[in-house]
Design an enzyme around this catalytic site. Structure first.
Site, PDB file in Angstrom:
ATOM      1  CE  LYS A  42      -1.347   6.096  -1.098  1.00  0.00           C
ATOM      2  NZ  LYS A  42      -2.233   5.584  -0.028  1.00  0.00           N
ATOM      3  CB  ALA A  62      -0.926   0.003   1.219  1.00  0.00           C
ATOM      4  CB  VAL A 117     -14.237  16.251  -2.546  1.00  0.00           C
ATOM      5  CG1 VAL A 117     -15.395  15.258  -2.518  1.00  0.00           C
ATOM      6  CG2 VAL A 117     -14.744  17.668  -2.741  1.00  0.00           C
ATOM      7  CD  GLU A 161      -9.377  18.193 -10.114  1.00  0.00           C
ATOM      8  OE1 GLU A 161      -9.659  17.780  -8.980  1.00  0.00           O
ATOM      9  OE2 GLU A 161      -9.415  19.402 -10.417  1.00  0.00           O
ATOM     10  CE  LYS A 191      -6.719  11.365  -8.708  1.00  0.00           C
ATOM     11  NZ  LYS A 191      -7.856  10.654  -8.082  1.00  0.00           N
ATOM     12  CE1 TYR A 223      -0.480   8.031  -6.811  1.00  0.00           C
ATOM     13  CE2 TYR A 223      -2.587   8.943  -7.494  1.00  0.00           C
ATOM     14  CZ  TYR A 223      -1.855   8.026  -6.761  1.00  0.00           C
ATOM     15  OH  TYR A 223      -2.516   7.102  -5.981  1.00  0.00           O
ATOM     16  CG  LEU A 243      -4.349  -1.068  -1.923  1.00  0.00           C
ATOM     17  CD1 LEU A 243      -3.823  -2.402  -1.433  1.00  0.00           C
ATOM     18  CD2 LEU A 243      -4.549  -0.120  -0.749  1.00  0.00           C
ATOM     19  CB  SER A 277      -8.535   8.775   1.729  1.00  0.00           C
ATOM     20  OG  SER A 277      -8.853   9.209   0.417  1.00  0.00           O
TER      21      SER A 277
END
Length: 371
Positions: free
Chosen positions: A122, A118, A212, A291, A164, A172, A160, A208
């Site tokens: 990020k 994991a 948002v 994004e 994205k 990333y 994991l 997390s």
């Protein structure tokens, strides 16, 4: 007042729905989680997923043979050791180390049966500013994890991933796509070892870092408006508990060489704002560099290698025809249409405003009340 038994039943239904299991299948899968006699190592073990996974494992198997938390943050390890002390859980081990350090990884993996990977950098803006640091951790670090696992006799590796990594437009996502390929391809050179490596890819984890939800909740308590990037923006959503459950499923059921993707609901950013702060106005600020308006978990280019297991998908790595055939035979998997893609904006299931509020109450803030 919320009915707790009804809420628990709803959560069980959500988990089953996310994993494409009926009541009987859910019970059978839970029984197949034979991790209690194993030695498990979790990279990034002090992160939000790592802590939730460790909590789940210790709850299910308090006498697990060994559980190694591997991370580079000594403060987080100290804080975590107070929550999960060795005096109560004698099998637990805290290893300070970086996945960039292969020798340290090999030391930590000695005698380990299962690795859950994991650890990652990020943050999208940080990746654009510090690109090679992300390459060193997410790509070279993942190769170190794979090589160390094979060389020390690890039998099971689950890594994991993120939405994205599908058709990435930021660094990333590109590093995570490379990491996914490194993990799945490792099944090609395992030799005669009993080693299986799989990837679990899912959408935004609710609450997390970078999510948002906490941003909007903070703004609702301190501002007169909610900042929204784009009115059309959508995202996949999964709770932390469901993410842990998905990894448990992969540890038990995955065949190796695949990227597993659950069918999970999407949400509209404007609906999240409505759920959290219906009385506040929205301020549209535009999307940030790197994004997307909508996220993908399976691209059309992946369709020829993708199998459907009801509401569950497996993207089979190239050159792994035997795994593809095994999924078709063992899971009755069906190839998806050649034009198939799995995108948050065209998803068949969206969370309503009321469902979003319920999830916030259940998973983020029990006392939550819209402003």
């Amino acid at each position: 007042m919320r009915n707790s038994s009804k809420s628990d039943a709803s959560h069980q239904y959500l988990v089953r729905r996310l994993l494409n299991l009926g009541d009987k299948g859910f019970a059978m899968t839970m029984k197949r989680h034979s991790i209690c006699d194993q030695a498990i190592l979790v990279t990034g073990g002090t992160g939000s997923f790592g802590r939730a996974f460790v909590k789940r494992v210790l709850n299910d198997c308090p006498q697990i043979r060994r559980l190694v938390i591997y991370s580079r943050d000594e403060l987080k390890q100290y804080e975590m050791s107070k929550e999960f002390p060795a005096s109560k859980y004698p099998s637990i081990r805290y290893f300070i180390g970086d996945i960039r350090d292969k020798e340290r990884l090999k030391q930590a993996m000695e005698g380990v049966d299962t690795v859950v990977h994991a650890a990652a950098l990020k943050q999208v803006p940080a990746a654009e500013y510090n690109p090679f640091e992300f390459v060193k951790t997410n790509i070279i670090g993942t190769q170190n994890v794979v090589d160390s696992a094979i060389e020390t006799g690890v039998q099971r590796l689950v890594a994991l991933s993120t939405d994205k990594a599908a058709a990435p437009i930021n660094l990333y996502g590109a590093t995570k796509l490379c990491a996914d390929k490194l993990v799945t391809a490792s099944n090609n050179y395992k030799g005669g070892r009993t080693y299986r490596a799989s990837v679990v890819r899912y959408g935004n984890v609710m609450g997390s870092r970078g999510s948002v939800f906490p941003l909007f909740m903070e703004q609702a308590s301190a501002r007169a408006s909610i900042t929204i990037t784009d009115a059309n923006m959508t995202r996949f959503n999964i709770t932390l508990d469901a993410g842990v459950e998905m990894v448990m499923w992969a540890l038990s059921m995955a065949l190796g060489g695949e990227i597993l993707v659950p069918r999970i609901p999407s949400y509209r950013i404007i609906d999240v704002a409505e759920a959290i702060a219906p009385s506040l106005k929205s301020e549209f600020v535009g999307i940030r560099p790197g994004e997307k308006i909508h996220e993908e978990m399976i691209t059309q280019a992946d369709a020829p290698n993708t199998l459907q297991l009801g509401d569950y998908y497996a993207i089979i790595g190239s050159g792994l025809d035997r795994i593809y055939d095994a999924y078709v035979k063992s899971f009755k998997a069906i190839p998806v249409n050649e034009s198939f893609c799995y995108q948050s904006g065209t998803n068949s299931e969206f969370l309503t405003v009321n469902q979003i509020r319920s999830l916030i109450k259940d998973h983020l803030n029990p006392t939550f009340c819209p402003v």
